[in-house]
Motif scaffolding. Structure first.
Motif, PDB file in Angstrom:
ATOM      1  N   ALA A 120       0.837  -1.199   0.000  1.00 54.59           N
ATOM      2  CA  ALA A 120       0.000   0.000   0.000  1.00 54.59           C
ATOM      3  C   ALA A 120       0.876   1.255   0.000  1.00 54.59           C
ATOM      4  O   ALA A 120       0.606   2.220  -0.729  1.00 54.59           O
ATOM      5  CB  ALA A 120      -0.945  -0.002   1.207  1.00 54.59           C
ATOM      6  N   TYR A 121       1.935   1.249   0.794  1.00 53.73           N
ATOM      7  CA  TYR A 121       2.864   2.382   0.825  1.00 53.73           C
ATOM      8  C   TYR A 121       3.522   2.601  -0.539  1.00 53.73           C
ATOM      9  O   TYR A 121       3.590   3.734  -1.035  1.00 53.73           O
ATOM     10  CB  TYR A 121       3.930   2.170   1.903  1.00 53.73           C
ATOM     11  N   ILE A 122       3.982   1.527  -1.169  1.00 53.19           N
ATOM     12  CA  ILE A 122       4.617   1.633  -2.486  1.00 53.19           C
ATOM     13  C   ILE A 122       3.631   2.227  -3.495  1.00 53.19           C
ATOM     14  O   ILE A 122       3.984   3.112  -4.282  1.00 53.19           O
ATOM     15  CB  ILE A 122       5.143   0.260  -2.953  1.00 53.19           C
ATOM     16  N   LEU A 123       2.387   1.769  -3.460  1.00 47.89           N
ATOM     17  CA  LEU A 123       1.374   2.296  -4.370  1.00 47.89           C
ATOM     18  C   LEU A 123       1.138   3.783  -4.120  1.00 47.89           C
ATOM     19  O   LEU A 123       1.106   4.588  -5.057  1.00 47.89           O
ATOM     20  CB  LEU A 123       0.064   1.509  -4.228  1.00 47.89           C
ATOM     21  N   GLY A 124       0.982   4.150  -2.854  1.00 48.54           N
ATOM     22  CA  GLY A 124       0.758   5.547  -2.522  1.00 48.54           C
ATOM     23  C   GLY A 124       1.947   6.423  -2.893  1.00 48.54           C
ATOM     24  O   GLY A 124       1.775   7.524  -3.431  1.00 48.54           O
ATOM     25  N   PHE A 125       3.140   5.949  -2.638  1.00 52.84           N
ATOM     26  CA  PHE A 125       4.350   6.697  -2.977  1.00 52.84           C
ATOM     27  C   PHE A 125       4.414   6.954  -4.475  1.00 52.84           C
ATOM     28  O   PHE A 125       4.872   8.011  -4.914  1.00 52.84           O
ATOM     29  CB  PHE A 125       5.593   5.914  -2.528  1.00 52.84           C
ATOM     30  N   ASN A 126       3.938   6.002  -5.256  1.00 50.04           N
ATOM     31  CA  ASN A 126       3.968   6.123  -6.713  1.00 50.04           C
ATOM     32  C   ASN A 126       2.776   6.896  -7.277  1.00 50.04           C
ATOM     33  O   ASN A 126       2.580   6.945  -8.485  1.00 50.04           O
ATOM     34  CB  ASN A 126       4.070   4.734  -7.349  1.00 50.04           C
ATOM     35  N   GLY A 127       1.991   7.506  -6.416  1.00 50.31           N
ATOM     36  CA  GLY A 127       0.928   8.393  -6.862  1.00 50.31           C
ATOM     37  C   GLY A 127      -0.431   7.763  -7.064  1.00 50.31           C
ATOM     38  O   GLY A 127      -1.361   8.419  -7.538  1.00 50.31           O
ATOM     39  N   PHE A 128      -0.582   6.500  -6.687  1.00 52.72           N
ATOM     40  CA  PHE A 128      -1.891   5.878  -6.819  1.00 52.72           C
ATOM     41  C   PHE A 128      -2.777   6.352  -5.683  1.00 52.72           C
ATOM     42  O   PHE A 128      -2.320   6.527  -4.549  1.00 52.72           O
ATOM     43  CB  PHE A 128      -1.761   4.356  -6.835  1.00 52.72           C
ATOM     44  N   PRO A 129      -4.056   6.570  -5.958  1.00 50.38           N
ATOM     45  CA  PRO A 129      -4.947   7.147  -4.948  1.00 50.38           C
ATOM     46  C   PRO A 129      -5.332   6.157  -3.858  1.00 50.38           C
ATOM     47  O   PRO A 129      -5.511   4.966  -4.115  1.00 50.38           O
ATOM     48  CB  PRO A 129      -6.185   7.545  -5.762  1.00 50.38           C
ATOM     49  N   ALA A 130      -5.437   6.691  -2.647  1.00 51.66           N
ATOM     50  CA  ALA A 130      -5.966   5.903  -1.534  1.00 51.66           C
ATOM     51  C   ALA A 130      -7.488   5.888  -1.642  1.00 51.66           C
ATOM     52  O   ALA A 130      -8.087   6.731  -2.304  1.00 51.66           O
ATOM     53  CB  ALA A 130      -5.528   6.508  -0.207  1.00 51.66           C
ATOM     54  N   GLY A 131      -8.080   4.902  -0.989  1.00 46.71           N
ATOM     55  CA  GLY A 131      -9.528   4.782  -0.961  1.00 46.71           C
ATOM     56  C   GLY A 131     -10.004   4.657   0.466  1.00 46.71           C
ATOM     57  O   GLY A 131      -9.319   5.066   1.401  1.00 46.71           O
ATOM     58  N   ASP A 132     -11.154   4.012   0.639  1.00 46.49           N
ATOM     59  CA  ASP A 132     -11.726   3.897   1.980  1.00 46.49           C
ATOM     60  C   ASP A 132     -11.686   2.476   2.535  1.00 46.49           C
ATOM     61  O   ASP A 132     -12.216   2.226   3.604  1.00 46.49           O
ATOM     62  CB  ASP A 132     -13.154   4.446   2.001  1.00 46.49           C
ATOM     63  N   GLN A 133     -11.053   1.543   1.792  1.00 42.97           N
ATOM     64  CA  GLN A 133     -10.899   0.176   2.298  1.00 42.97           C
ATOM     65  C   GLN A 133      -9.450  -0.247   2.189  1.00 42.97           C
ATOM     66  O   GLN A 133      -8.770   0.062   1.209  1.00 42.97           O
ATOM     67  CB  GLN A 133     -11.760  -0.796   1.505  1.00 42.97           C
ATOM     68  N   GLU A 134      -8.997  -0.968   3.213  1.00 43.10           N
ATOM     69  CA  GLU A 134      -7.627  -1.460   3.203  1.00 43.10           C
ATOM     70  C   GLU A 134      -7.484  -2.655   2.286  1.00 43.10           C
ATOM     71  O   GLU A 134      -8.433  -3.411   2.083  1.00 43.10           O
ATOM     72  CB  GLU A 134      -7.199  -1.862   4.619  1.00 43.10           C
ATOM     73  N   LEU A 135      -6.291  -2.817   1.758  1.00 41.96           N
ATOM     74  CA  LEU A 135      -5.955  -4.057   1.059  1.00 41.96           C
ATOM     75  C   LEU A 135      -5.940  -5.171   2.082  1.00 41.96           C
ATOM     76  O   LEU A 135      -5.388  -5.008   3.177  1.00 41.96           O
ATOM     77  CB  LEU A 135      -4.553  -3.974   0.437  1.00 41.96           C
ATOM     78  N   GLY A 136      -6.524  -6.287   1.741  1.00 46.92           N
ATOM     79  CA  GLY A 136      -6.524  -7.439   2.632  1.00 46.92           C
ATOM     80  C   GLY A 136      -5.553  -8.494   2.138  1.00 46.92           C
ATOM     81  O   GLY A 136      -4.837  -8.299   1.149  1.00 46.92           O
ATOM     82  N   LEU A 137      -5.565  -9.612   2.801  1.00 44.29           N
ATOM     83  CA  LEU A 137      -4.646 -10.705   2.483  1.00 44.29           C
ATOM     84  C   LEU A 137      -5.284 -11.794   1.632  1.00 44.29           C
ATOM     85  O   LEU A 137      -4.659 -12.813   1.378  1.00 44.29           O
ATOM     86  CB  LEU A 137      -4.108 -11.314   3.788  1.00 44.29           C
ATOM     87  N   ASP A 138      -6.511 -11.603   1.186  1.00 44.01           N
ATOM     88  CA  ASP A 138      -7.217 -12.602   0.394  1.00 44.01           C
ATOM     89  C   ASP A 138      -6.671 -12.604  -1.037  1.00 44.01           C
ATOM     90  O   ASP A 138      -6.878 -11.651  -1.795  1.00 44.01           O
ATOM     91  CB  ASP A 138      -8.710 -12.291   0.396  1.00 44.01           C
ATOM     92  N   LEU A 139      -5.963 -13.676  -1.403  1.00 42.11           N
ATOM     93  CA  LEU A 139      -5.348 -13.750  -2.733  1.00 42.11           C
ATOM     94  C   LEU A 139      -6.374 -13.711  -3.862  1.00 42.11           C
ATOM     95  O   LEU A 139      -6.085 -13.191  -4.941  1.00 42.11           O
ATOM     96  CB  LEU A 139      -4.474 -14.998  -2.852  1.00 42.11           C
ATOM     97  N   ALA A 140      -7.566 -14.245  -3.624  1.00 43.73           N
ATOM     98  CA  ALA A 140      -8.600 -14.201  -4.660  1.00 43.73           C
ATOM     99  C   ALA A 140      -8.990 -12.755  -4.966  1.00 43.73           C
ATOM    100  O   ALA A 140      -9.150 -12.382  -6.128  1.00 43.73           O
ATOM    101  CB  ALA A 140      -9.818 -15.015  -4.236  1.00 43.73           C
TER     102      ALA A 140
END
Length: 151
Positions: A120-140
């Protein structure tokens, strides 16, 4: 008492019904999973902040404080190199690499939740927008999120 033939037919019917139910559940789950890309805001700012703390403590040694590598063996996690190696991949693919290989030589030192926070940090650092839900660990679910070119 049921004869052998009736038992066989009953058993075959039960197996067919179970197979149909399992297939139906699979299609239902597939229909519910919506493919998206990271431009839709698939992590939160709080998650990226947690990821930054772990990244700076563990990952920056090789990948650099500003995500530009300081080690010939480690790729940069920003700019052209990152965009090229992440573009078109799913977050499941990237997470599995991080989960299974990072930090180099001792991947168990960082737990899986911290690793998804780092992504999530790498994505945010690269300019991708944050949202209102966290990334989870569900591979599907992670497998349904495609990395788009950096904004």
């Amino acid at each position: 008492m049921i004869n052998g033939r009736a038992e066989t037919n009953l058993g075959a019917t039960v197996i067919r019904l179970i197979a149909i139910a399992l297939i139906s559940l699979g299609f239902g789950a597939a229909a519910q999973a919506q493919e998206t890309n990271i431009l839709a805001g698939v992590f939160t700012e709080a998650q990226a902040a947690r990821g930054e703390e772990v990244y700076q403590a563990i990952c920056a040694v090789c990948h650099g404080e500003d995500l530009n590598t300081v080690d010939d063996e480690s790729p940069s996690l920003t700019g052209f190199t990152c965009n090229f190696s992440w573009n078109g991949k799913t977050l499941a693919e990237k997470f599995e690499i991080v989960r299974d290989t990072m930090p180099s030589g001792n991947p168990v030192v960082v737990n899986e939740q911290s690793k998804i926070d780092i992504i999530a940090y790498i994505l945010g650092f690269n300019g991708f927008p944050a949202g209102d839900q966290e990334l989870g660990l569900d591979l599907a679910i992670l497998g349904q999120i495609t990395v788009a070119p950096a904004p």
